[in-house]
Design a protein around this motif. Structure first.
Motif, PDB file in Angstrom:
ATOM      1  N   ARG A 134       0.767  -1.117   0.085  1.00  0.00           N
ATOM      2  CA  ARG A 134      -0.055  -0.036  -0.072  1.00  0.00           C
ATOM      3  C   ARG A 134       0.904   1.271   0.051  1.00  0.00           C
ATOM      4  O   ARG A 134       0.467   2.022  -1.076  1.00  0.00           O
ATOM      5  CB  ARG A 134      -0.853   0.000   1.199  1.00  0.00           C
ATOM      6  CG  ARG A 134      -2.219   0.474   0.830  1.00  0.00           C
ATOM      7  CD  ARG A 134      -2.906   0.489   2.199  1.00  0.00           C
ATOM      8  NE  ARG A 134      -3.863  -0.816   2.360  1.00  0.00           N
ATOM      9  CZ  ARG A 134      -4.901  -1.077   1.783  1.00  0.00           C
ATOM     10  NH1 ARG A 134      -5.518  -0.211   0.742  1.00  0.00           N
ATOM     11  NH2 ARG A 134      -5.369  -2.033   1.742  1.00  0.00           N
ATOM     12  N   MET A 152      -0.540  -0.552  -4.573  1.00  0.00           N
ATOM     13  CA  MET A 152      -2.028  -1.038  -4.292  1.00  0.00           C
ATOM     14  C   MET A 152      -2.544   0.037  -5.403  1.00  0.00           C
ATOM     15  O   MET A 152      -3.696  -0.469  -5.958  1.00  0.00           O
ATOM     16  CB  MET A 152      -2.240  -0.761  -2.760  1.00  0.00           C
ATOM     17  CG  MET A 152      -3.802  -1.302  -2.558  1.00  0.00           C
ATOM     18  SD  MET A 152      -4.100  -2.780  -3.120  1.00  0.00           S
ATOM     19  CE  MET A 152      -4.481  -3.636  -1.293  1.00  0.00           C
ATOM     20  N   VAL A 193      -5.257  -1.373  -8.050  1.00  0.00           N
ATOM     21  CA  VAL A 193      -6.607  -1.046  -8.164  1.00  0.00           C
ATOM     22  C   VAL A 193      -6.962  -0.386  -9.556  1.00  0.00           C
ATOM     23  O   VAL A 193      -7.994  -0.511 -10.045  1.00  0.00           O
ATOM     24  CB  VAL A 193      -7.119   0.015  -7.000  1.00  0.00           C
ATOM     25  CG1 VAL A 193      -8.390   0.518  -7.044  1.00  0.00           C
ATOM     26  CG2 VAL A 193      -7.071  -1.079  -5.804  1.00  0.00           C
ATOM     27  N   SER A 206      -9.816  -2.181 -11.337  1.00  0.00           N
ATOM     28  CA  SER A 206     -11.178  -1.704 -11.151  1.00  0.00           C
ATOM     29  C   SER A 206     -11.955  -1.407 -12.361  1.00  0.00           C
ATOM     30  O   SER A 206     -13.197  -1.802 -12.367  1.00  0.00           O
ATOM     31  CB  SER A 206     -10.899  -0.599 -10.265  1.00  0.00           C
ATOM     32  OG  SER A 206     -10.299   0.437 -10.654  1.00  0.00           O
ATOM     33  N   GLU A 261     -10.081  -3.907  -4.533  1.00  0.00           N
ATOM     34  CA  GLU A 261      -9.403  -3.873  -3.330  1.00  0.00           C
ATOM     35  C   GLU A 261      -9.400  -5.445  -2.537  1.00  0.00           C
ATOM     36  O   GLU A 261      -8.738  -5.891  -1.771  1.00  0.00           O
ATOM     37  CB  GLU A 261      -9.876  -2.820  -2.342  1.00  0.00           C
ATOM     38  CG  GLU A 261      -9.315  -1.463  -2.574  1.00  0.00           C
ATOM     39  CD  GLU A 261     -10.253  -0.771  -3.368  1.00  0.00           C
ATOM     40  OE1 GLU A 261     -11.063  -1.273  -4.053  1.00  0.00           O
ATOM     41  OE2 GLU A 261     -10.014   0.682  -3.594  1.00  0.00           O
ATOM     42  N   LEU A 276      -8.072  -4.780   5.435  1.00  0.00           N
ATOM     43  CA  LEU A 276      -9.249  -4.154   4.730  1.00  0.00           C
ATOM     44  C   LEU A 276     -10.363  -3.482   5.691  1.00  0.00           C
ATOM     45  O   LEU A 276     -10.489  -2.460   5.575  1.00  0.00           O
ATOM     46  CB  LEU A 276      -9.899  -5.070   3.815  1.00  0.00           C
ATOM     47  CG  LEU A 276      -9.138  -6.006   2.501  1.00  0.00           C
ATOM     48  CD1 LEU A 276     -10.191  -6.891   2.069  1.00  0.00           C
ATOM     49  CD2 LEU A 276      -8.954  -4.645   1.781  1.00  0.00           C
ATOM     50  N   TYR A 291     -10.197   0.673   5.607  1.00  0.00           N
ATOM     51  CA  TYR A 291     -11.440   1.053   4.927  1.00  0.00           C
ATOM     52  C   TYR A 291     -12.558   1.448   5.746  1.00  0.00           C
ATOM     53  O   TYR A 291     -13.746   2.025   5.659  1.00  0.00           O
ATOM     54  CB  TYR A 291     -12.023   0.353   3.835  1.00  0.00           C
ATOM     55  CG  TYR A 291     -10.944   0.327   2.518  1.00  0.00           C
ATOM     56  CD1 TYR A 291     -10.705   1.348   1.731  1.00  0.00           C
ATOM     57  CD2 TYR A 291     -10.011  -0.802   2.474  1.00  0.00           C
ATOM     58  CE1 TYR A 291      -9.722   1.530   0.922  1.00  0.00           C
ATOM     59  CE2 TYR A 291      -8.911  -0.742   1.755  1.00  0.00           C
ATOM     60  CZ  TYR A 291      -8.891   0.157   0.921  1.00  0.00           C
ATOM     61  OH  TYR A 291      -7.966   0.357  -0.296  1.00  0.00           O
TER      62      TYR A 291
END
Lengths: 198, 174
Positions: B61, B66, B70, B74, B85, B107, B111
């Motif tokens: 990260r 990361m 993503v 994504s 993620e 996670l 988040y």
């Protein structure tokens, strides 16, 4: 496989950090990550100790036995090759009941006994999984857990407003997985059945 | 309906267990302490796994990898309502229980437990299993080396669990 993923994350992380000129961030991130992990696990102790304490009481009070009465008719249908009063059936029922209650510690020894008994019933090559073993593992890897205790613990620790709100979605998703697992098992049993043991 | 069941599940179980224990005359206190001991050990045993995963993910990260990951995935995963993620979690889940737990915890911590990613990760963690570990342990215990179709049925259950988690979370939590 796990090795590759873990190494991959570290190596790619460091390469990208070097390119982005953030190599100093790697050291801090690694140490902070380790610290966060330990803090997290320590916080988990509270909820895990509480929940497994309650579940142990449930076990002693005979909840597994009670649940196994509900599970019994289903297993008779799923394991046609296992005689109803064979010890294998008893172990399977107890294992599944413990899994449903999320009692991993109780489920595993029961599962190993079930495998041992199923091996006695295995009329084919003893190195080859029997139909019943395949069904048992399909059920075991996809079994419904009513209360996903560890996840709830993590959510409480992270300060969730409603830590148990994922129980419903989890049961739904597991039920889907279980239905497909059992169906695929039945279909594959048919396909493999034609070339059975010779 | 789903969230109502969730609200009542734990109080209901607490009540039933206590009542049952009372009827069956279980030594509630001693038994509870014994179980709590197991819970303590379980939590402590997860530390090495959590450290391993937290370190790898924080490096991934902090380096910006990361974000890169993503942004690459994504556009595709978003079409299916999957935040990119959670892809590493989906890959790790059938392989390593401890590893997956580490990713889930990370996670949720990053988040927030009540974010969409947090809720989806929670559902995923609870609804799929460490298929390869279970197969190795159970078959290994009776020296069975030919698994026949057990891998196929186990993995199809996992994949279905993953898809069903994504669908239900999109329906309920979005």
């Amino acid at each position: 496989m796990v090795n590759i993923i873990w190494m991959g994350m570290l190596l790619i992380g460091m390469i990208v950090a070097a390119i982005n000129g953030k190599i100093d961030a790697v050291t801090t991130a690694a140490l902070k990550g380790a610290q966060a992990a330990v803090d997290f696990a320590l916080g988990l102790i509270a909820i895990m100790a509480f929940w497994l304490g309650i579940m142990k009481v449930a076990e002693e009070a005979g909840l597994i036995r009670l649940l196994s009465r509900v599970v019994k008719p289903v297993t008779a249908f799923l394991f046609p090759s296992v005689p109803r009063d064979h010890p294998a059936m008893g172990a399977i029922i107890m294992n599944l009941s413990a899994n449903i209650l999320g009692l991993g510690n109780a489920a595993t020894p029961m599962g190993l006994i079930a495998m041992k008994e199923l091996q006695k019933l295995n009329r084919g090559d003893p190195q080859k999984a029997s139909d019943a073993m395949c069904t048992f593992l399909a059920l075991n890897t996809s079994c419904i857990t009513v209360i996903p205790a560890t996840v709830i613990g993590i959510r409480i620790k992270a300060g969730s407003v409603n830590p148990t709100e994922i129980v419903g979605t989890t049961i739904f998703a597991t039920a889907c997985g279980m239905a497909v697992g059992v169906t695929v098992d039945r279909i594959m049993r048919r396909i493999y059945g034609y070339r059975k043991w010779r | 309906m789903v969230s109502l069941a969730a609200k009542w599940a734990i109080p209901f179980i607490l009540f039933t267990v206590t009542l049952l224990a009372f009827v069956r005359r279980v030594n509630v206190y001693e038994v509870f302490v014994r179980g709590a001991q197991e819970g303590f050990t379980t939590a402590i045993k997860t530390i090495p796994f959590l450290v391993a995963m937290f370190v790898a993910i924080s490096v991934f990260r902090a380096s910006g990898a990361m974000e890169l990951f993503v942004s690459i995935f994504s556009p595709v995963t978003n079409l299916f309502g999957i935040p990119a993620e959670v892809i590493p979690l989906g890959i790790m889940r059938p392989l390593s229980g401890g590893g997956a737990l580490g990713i889930t915890a990370e996670l949720i911590k990053t988040y927030g437990p009540d974010s969409f990613i947090g809720r989806l990760a929670s559902t995923l963690q609870g609804s799929t299993d460490t298929t390869f570990f279970v197969l190795t342990l159970y078959f290994g215990s009776v020296n069975v080396v030919k698994y026949r179709y057990a891998v196929v049925s186990g993995l199809s259950a996992d994949i279905t669990g993953f898809i069903a988690s994504v669908v239900i979370c999109n329906l309920v939590f979005k």
